[in-house]
Design a protein around this motif. Structure first.
Motif, PDB file in Angstrom:
ATOM      1  N   GLY A 188     -29.186  -1.562  32.367  1.00 38.14           N
ATOM      2  CA  GLY A 188     -30.538  -2.123  32.228  1.00 38.14           C
ATOM      3  C   GLY A 188     -31.471  -1.593  33.301  1.00 38.14           C
ATOM      4  N   PHE A 189     -30.962  -1.507  34.520  1.00 37.48           N
ATOM      5  CA  PHE A 189     -31.745  -0.989  35.654  1.00 37.48           C
ATOM      6  C   PHE A 189     -32.186   0.454  35.385  1.00 37.48           C
ATOM      7  N   ILE A 190     -31.233   1.281  34.949  1.00 39.22           N
ATOM      8  CA  ILE A 190     -31.560   2.692  34.683  1.00 39.22           C
ATOM      9  C   ILE A 190     -32.567   2.793  33.534  1.00 39.22           C
TER      10      ILE A 190
ATOM     11  N   GLY B 266     -39.267   9.129  42.984  1.00 39.05           N
ATOM     12  CA  GLY B 266     -38.573   8.020  43.648  1.00 39.05           C
ATOM     13  C   GLY B 266     -37.604   7.314  42.721  1.00 39.05           C
ATOM     14  N   GLU B 267     -38.056   7.031  41.518  1.00 41.95           N
ATOM     15  CA  GLU B 267     -37.187   6.274  40.621  1.00 41.95           C
ATOM     16  C   GLU B 267     -36.037   7.136  40.094  1.00 41.95           C
ATOM     17  N   ARG B 268     -36.280   8.446  39.977  1.00 41.72           N
ATOM     18  CA  ARG B 268     -35.162   9.337  39.635  1.00 41.72           C
ATOM     19  C   ARG B 268     -34.100   9.279  40.738  1.00 41.72           C
ATOM     20  N   PHE B 269     -34.561   9.272  41.984  1.00 41.41           N
ATOM     21  CA  PHE B 269     -33.646   9.183  43.124  1.00 41.41           C
ATOM     22  C   PHE B 269     -32.866   7.861  43.075  1.00 41.41           C
ATOM     23  N   PHE B 270     -33.557   6.757  42.758  1.00 44.66           N
ATOM     24  CA  PHE B 270     -32.874   5.451  42.682  1.00 44.66           C
ATOM     25  C   PHE B 270     -31.794   5.481  41.593  1.00 44.66           C
ATOM     26  N   MET B 271     -32.186   6.009  40.427  1.00 42.58           N
ATOM     27  CA  MET B 271     -31.237   6.034  39.300  1.00 42.58           C
ATOM     28  C   MET B 271     -30.006   6.869  39.663  1.00 42.58           C
TER      29      MET B 271
ATOM     30  N   GLU C  61     -40.551  -6.190  35.949  1.00 37.72           N
ATOM     31  CA  GLU C  61     -39.227  -5.571  35.781  1.00 37.72           C
ATOM     32  C   GLU C  61     -38.590  -5.226  37.127  1.00 37.72           C
ATOM     33  N   GLU C  62     -39.416  -4.883  38.129  1.00 32.99           N
ATOM     34  CA  GLU C  62     -38.842  -4.672  39.471  1.00 32.99           C
ATOM     35  C   GLU C  62     -38.217  -5.967  39.982  1.00 32.99           C
ATOM     36  N   THR C  63     -38.864  -7.087  39.637  1.00 32.56           N
ATOM     37  CA  THR C  63     -38.308  -8.389  40.032  1.00 32.56           C
ATOM     38  C   THR C  63     -37.006  -8.644  39.272  1.00 32.56           C
ATOM     39  N   GLU C  64     -37.046  -8.362  37.982  1.00 36.40           N
ATOM     40  CA  GLU C  64     -35.861  -8.631  37.152  1.00 36.40           C
ATOM     41  C   GLU C  64     -34.630  -7.859  37.643  1.00 36.40           C
ATOM     42  N   HIS C  65     -34.845  -6.619  38.107  1.00 34.72           N
ATOM     43  CA  HIS C  65     -33.665  -5.821  38.511  1.00 34.72           C
ATOM     44  C   HIS C  65     -33.531  -5.672  40.031  1.00 34.72           C
ATOM     45  N   LYS C  66     -34.200  -6.546  40.785  1.00 33.77           N
ATOM     46  CA  LYS C  66     -34.272  -6.322  42.232  1.00 33.77           C
ATOM     47  C   LYS C  66     -32.919  -6.349  42.944  1.00 33.77           C
TER      48      LYS C  66
ATOM     49  N   GLN D  48     -34.799   0.572  32.631  1.00 35.39           N
ATOM     50  CA  GLN D  48     -36.135   0.140  33.082  1.00 35.39           C
ATOM     51  C   GLN D  48     -36.800   1.212  33.941  1.00 35.39           C
ATOM     52  N   GLU D  49     -36.048   1.769  34.890  1.00 34.26           N
ATOM     53  CA  GLU D  49     -36.651   2.783  35.775  1.00 34.26           C
ATOM     54  C   GLU D  49     -37.085   4.018  34.970  1.00 34.26           C
ATOM     55  N   ALA D  50     -36.328   4.337  33.924  1.00 31.95           N
ATOM     56  CA  ALA D  50     -36.707   5.496  33.094  1.00 31.95           C
ATOM     57  C   ALA D  50     -38.040   5.242  32.392  1.00 31.95           C
TER      58      ALA D  50
ATOM     59  N   LEU E 121     -35.793   0.786  49.526  1.00 36.10           N
ATOM     60  CA  LEU E 121     -37.026   0.984  48.756  1.00 36.10           C
ATOM     61  C   LEU E 121     -37.122  -0.004  47.588  1.00 36.10           C
ATOM     62  N   GLU E 122     -35.984  -0.395  47.045  1.00 29.51           N
ATOM     63  CA  GLU E 122     -36.005  -1.436  46.006  1.00 29.51           C
ATOM     64  C   GLU E 122     -36.449  -2.769  46.613  1.00 29.51           C
ATOM     65  N   HIS E 123     -36.123  -2.982  47.898  1.00 27.29           N
ATOM     66  CA  HIS E 123     -36.632  -4.200  48.548  1.00 27.29           C
ATOM     67  C   HIS E 123     -38.150  -4.093  48.695  1.00 27.29           C
ATOM     68  N   TYR E 124     -38.629  -2.889  49.000  1.00 22.88           N
ATOM     69  CA  TYR E 124     -40.079  -2.708  49.065  1.00 22.88           C
ATOM     70  C   TYR E 124     -40.743  -2.964  47.714  1.00 22.88           C
ATOM     71  N   THR E 125     -40.188  -2.408  46.654  1.00 22.64           N
ATOM     72  CA  THR E 125     -40.813  -2.643  45.345  1.00 22.64           C
ATOM     73  C   THR E 125     -40.736  -4.130  44.987  1.00 22.64           C
ATOM     74  N   ALA E 126     -39.636  -4.786  45.364  1.00 22.38           N
ATOM     75  CA  ALA E 126     -39.506  -6.218  45.066  1.00 22.38           C
ATOM     76  C   ALA E 126     -40.528  -7.036  45.864  1.00 22.38           C
TER      77      ALA E 126
HETATM   78 FE   LIG Z   1     -36.791  -0.559  40.810  1.00 24.15          FE
END
Ligand SMILES: [Fe+2]
Ligand SMILES: [Fe+2]
Length: 291
Positions: A67-69, A41-46, A159-164, A71-73, A123-128
Motif C-alpha cells: 500500500g505504501f509503495i 525522494g519518493e522513489r528513494f523511499f520506495m 495518505e502520508e498520514t495513513e502510511h506514516k 501510494q508513493e507511486a 524524511l517520512e517523519h518530516y512528511t508526517a
Molecule cells: Fe510517504
C-alpha cells in the motif's frame, strides 16, 4: 492502519502554478519548492523499503508495504505533472529535480542500505509532521487558495498520514534493537534536517528569483517567515514532534491523528467534482504521457 493505493487526478490549473496560495507568490513558491523533492525522494523511499521487503515475514506489514509503495507511486506521478507546470511557466523545476536525483543517487552509492532506510524514516517523519500540521490547521492551505492545488496537497497529506508508520515498522523489524539502531536513526534525523531545509531554502529562492511576475522579491520573504514561524507557524508548531523523534521508544502513531483519515472519501469526491467541472481539457496531452 492499512494504506490504500488511490488513483487520484487532482486538477491543477496551469495559469495558477505560481500564485495558487491565498498568501501570494512567495508562499506559493515555498510550497512548490517542496513539490520538487517528491519524484526523486519518493522513489528513494520506495527503493529503501523494497530493499528489505524479503526480510518482512509479517503478512500485515507486507500488505502495508504494498500500500505504501502504491501510494508513493501515485504521489510521484501527480508531482511530476505539478513540477512540469512550474517548468512550463519558466521556473527551473527540471534543473532542481535533477539536483535531487543526483544527491539521492549518490546516497544510494555510498550509504549502506540500513542508512538509506534511516534517511527514509527521517524524511517520512518530516512528511508526517508537515501533513499533520496541514490537516490540523486550515490556515496552512488557506480557504481562498486555488481548489485543485489545495486538493493535491490535502490528498497527499492524508495518505502520508495513513502510511506514516510503514517504513518505520520495517526499520524496527529489520534492525537489531540497541544503541547502534538509535544512533543511526537520530543521527540521520539531524543530518537530514540540515540538508533538507538548506535545499528547500535554495530551491525556494531559485523559484522566486525566476518568477518574472513576482514583484517585491525581497520584502515578500517576510510573508514566508510569518507563515513558517508566526501565524500559522508551520515550522514553529513542528518542533515538539521533531523532538519526540529522539525518544528511544518513539513510534509515528504516538501522535494518533487517524481521525483525520475520515476526510479521504469526501475529498476524493471533491477532487473528481473539480476535475469534472474543469472539463476534459484539464490536462495537456504532453502531461498525460508523464503518468
Ligand atoms: Fe510517504
Ligand atoms: Fe508521498
Amino acid at each position: 492502519m492499512m494504506p490504500v493505493r488511490r488513483d487520484v487526478h487532482p486538477h491543477l490549473p496551469p495559469a495558477r502554478i505560481s500564485d495558487w496560495h491565498e498568501r501570494g507568490r512567495h508562499v506559493t513558491h515555498f510550497i512548490n519548492a517542496l513539490s520538487i523533492f517528491f519524484p526523486a525522494g519518493e522513489r528513494f523511499f520506495m527503493d529503501s523499503v523494497r530493499n528489505y521487503r524479503d526480510q518482512v515475514k509479517d503478512p500485515e506489514l507486507s500488505r502495508a508495504i504494498a500500500g505504501f509503495i502504491g501510494q508513493e507511486a501515485m504521489h510521484t506521478r501527480e508531482h511530476i505533472l505539478y513540477n512540469r507546470l512550474m517548468e512550463n511557466a519558466g521556473l527551473p523545476a527540471a534543473a532542481l529535480d535533477r539536483a535531487v536525483w543526483k544527491l539521492l543517487d549518490l546516497l544510494r552509492k555510498i550509504l549502506p542500505r540500513s542508512w538509506q532506510l534511516a534517511h527514509t524514516i527521517a524524511l517520512e517523519h518530516y512528511t508526517a509532521m508537515l501533513a499533520g500540521g496541514l490537516l490540523q490547521d486550515s490556515r496552512h492551505m488557506g480557504s481562498r487558495s486555488e481548489a485543485g492545488y489545495m486538493q493535491v496537497w490535502t490528498w497527499h497529506a492524508l495518505e502520508e498520514t495513513e502510511h506514516k508508520a510503514v517504513a518505520y515498522d520495517v526499520w524496527n523489524t529489520v534492525m537489531k534493537p540497541g544503541p547502534y539502531r538509535y544512533f543511526v536513526r537520530t543521527f540521520t534525523m539531524l543530518s537530514t534536517t540540515v540538508t533538507f531545509w538548506a535545499m528547500v531554502f535554495v530551491f525556494h529562492i531559485a523559484l522566486v528569483m525566476a518568477d518574472k511576475d513576482c514583484r517585491n522579491k525581497l520584502p515578500g520573504f517576510g510573508s514566508v517567515m510569518r507563515f513558517l514561524w508566526g501565524s500559522p507557524g508551520v515550522l514553529r508548531k513542528m518542533i515538539p514532534e521533531w523532538l519526540s523523534y529522539f525518544r528511544p521508544g518513539f513510534h509515528p502513531w504516538d501522535d494518533d491523528n487517524r481521525a483525520e483519515l475520515a476526510r479521504i472519501a469526501p475529498l476524493i469526491a471533491e477532487i473528481e467534482d473539480t476535475a469534472r467541472r474543469a472539463g476534459a481539457s484539464t490536462r495537456a496531452p504532453s502531461l498525460r504521457s508523464a503518468a
